[in-house]
Design an enzyme around this catalytic site. Structure first.
Site, mmCIF file in Angstrom:
data_model
loop_
_atom_site.group_PDB
_atom_site.id
_atom_site.type_symbol
_atom_site.label_atom_id
_atom_site.label_comp_id
_atom_site.label_asym_id
_atom_site.label_seq_id
_atom_site.Cartn_x
_atom_site.Cartn_y
_atom_site.Cartn_z
ATOM 1 C CD GLU A 337 -0.482 -0.011 -4.565
ATOM 2 O OE1 GLU A 337 -0.614 -1.194 -4.261
ATOM 3 O OE2 GLU A 337 0.489 0.429 -5.218
ATOM 4 C CE LYS A 434 -2.731 -1.025 -14.588
ATOM 5 N NZ LYS A 434 -1.740 -1.002 -15.672
#
Length: 452
Positions: A337, A434
């Site tokens: 990530e 998000k």
């Protein structure tokens, strides 16, 4: 179909006027918040989450659990100096478990944790639970969870719309699940393993998850799941604790309601630490944990190799840029990530970089390898995809539109480049909500451009 204005709006990424010098309070970890919500919902008694992240992904998780009958009460802590902040700072969520009930419909958005962690929970519900989400969610792999649950005794209908092994789907909960041993290939997402482990204590036989595929990505996230399970009373045997390689066992039993304080999201600290590196400045992140399973902790070593320096003090993590950015050859398989932010910094470095071990990023919120290659190259960069990553040769960059593909980490990657490159415009910066609410305001505050 009308177009959401937020998806077409262009946000001028601020150009840094000098070295940054800021303290940035990063909101709570999404990964920890959503795991804590699931464990609290499955516990035998109420529990508390302190300083939870309030973002699209965590609100989707909370809403989904409520749909299944779990009580989640939101309160404001009087002891917090930033009580009631939009990112969840100063808030506490009281989670009150109850009998999981259907029928219900769950909106997963494009949240991997919601679409993967909750079907096992739904198998314990009394009644059908339908899962649906954003168009991109239909393309993300879910077969590992679906196939495993079927093998463990669940009834799942995933063939009414779209392709089998993906959303939308309905889990026909029978109030319990037999559980036991199961084999899965989790090489496309470690969340397949975490999903089964989190609900495993509630299965009649517990669960034994055996990974049969190639190398598992994002191992820190599995270690996070195991540590959090143990913290609420679960017995978990792992490869690290003397068990078989690639096998995790969870014993059936009641989970305890706990009072959990959520750590800051260290991966979401990345763009702010990158700002110190890019501008030769200093950024302090308060409350950085001394010991953690979060993948973002790897930034201390990675960004130091790229030209910075850091110290963990009573104030938090103090990260300082040297004024130079160096290329890096790094295996990011455990911390995939972080790839977009590292790629953005690497595009501004003084030597080439190779980012390896992240082929699985092609199946994330977007195909992150293709997206990073296209967007950096359209700003004048020289990025090529490899079989499992990216090779980045720094070149002088120019302004232009940096598309995000509804991916929060693409948006923050573009903002990093915009610190050093004039006239970069980020398409749909709102997608950062998000996991990182109010990112544009936080970015402006760090740069000192939020004052009239």
């Amino acid at each position: 179909m009308t177009t959401n204005p937020a998806h077409t709006a262009l946000w001028p990424a601020p150009l840094a006027s000098g070295a940054v010098d800021a303290t940035v309070q990063v909101p709570g970890s999404k990964s920890v918040t959503n795991r804590a919500l699931v464990l609290a919902a499955l516990a035998a008694e109420p529990g508390w989450l302190r300083r939870p992240l309030r973002s699209r992904d965590t609100l989707l998780m909370a809403a989904a659990l409520r749909e299944m009958g779990v009580g989640i009460e939101e309160t404001v802590s009087s002891s917090s100096s930033v009580a009631g902040g939009p990112d969840g700072s100063g808030e506490a969520w009281r989670v009150i478990p109850s009998g999981l009930q259907g029928p219900a419909t769950v909106d997963v958005g494009n949240a991997g944790t919601v679409m993967r962690f909750l079907p096992p929970v739904a198998s314990l519900a009394d009644g059908p639970i339908r899962f649906d989400g954003d168009p991109r969610s239909y393309e993300r792999p879910l077969h590992g969870v679906i196939d495993a649950l079927r093998a463990l005794g669940a009834r799942i209908d995933d063939r009414t719309v779209g392709s089998p092994g993906a959303l939308p789907l309905t889990v026909h909960g029978g109030g319990a699940l037999e559980g036991g041993p199961v084999e899965i290939d989790a090489s496309s997402s470690s969340q397949f393993v975490s999903a089964l482990l989190l609900s495993g204590p509630r299965f009649n036989q517990g669960v034994e998850v055996r990974h049969t595929g190639s190398a598992l990505p994002s191992m820190p996230h599995i270690r996070m799941t195991v540590d959090m399970l143990r913290a609420v009373g679960a017995q978990v045997d792992t490869p690290e604790s003397g068990g078989e390689a690639n096998v995790w066992r969870v014993t059936p039993g009641a989970l305890l309601g706990r009072d959990i304080t959520i750590e800051p999201d260290l991966s979401n600290a990345q763009p702010f630490l990158a700002a110190a590196l890019v501008t030769g400045g200093k950024v302090t992140i308060p409350d950085w944990p001394e010991h953690t399973t979060q993948p973002g902790d790897a930034l201390r070593d990675i960004f130091t190799q790229m030209g910075g320096g850091c110290e963990l003090t009573e104030r938090g993590l103090e990260f300082t840029g040297s004024g130079s950015i160096h290329g890096i050859d790094v295996d990011l398989s455990e911390v995939g990530e972080l790839t977009p932010g590292i790629a953005a910094v690497a595009a501004l470095a003084d030597s080439p970089s190779t980012l390896r071990g992240v082929a699985h990023l092609r199946l994330h919120e977007t195909d992150r390898l293709a997206a990073l290659t296209k967007e950096i190259n359209e700003l004048g960069g020289d990025v090529t995809e490899t079989a499992d990553g990216l090779h980045i040769r720094p070149r002088a960059l120019h302004g232009g539109i940096f598309h995000t593909y509804d991916d929060h980490r693409m948006a923050t990657a573009g903002a990093i480049i915009g610190l050093a490159v004039k006239d970069v415009q980020i398409e749909n910066v709102a997608t950062t909500a998000k996991t990182l609410p109010d990112f544009p305001d936080m970015w402006a505050a760090m740069l000192g451009t939020d004052r009239a």
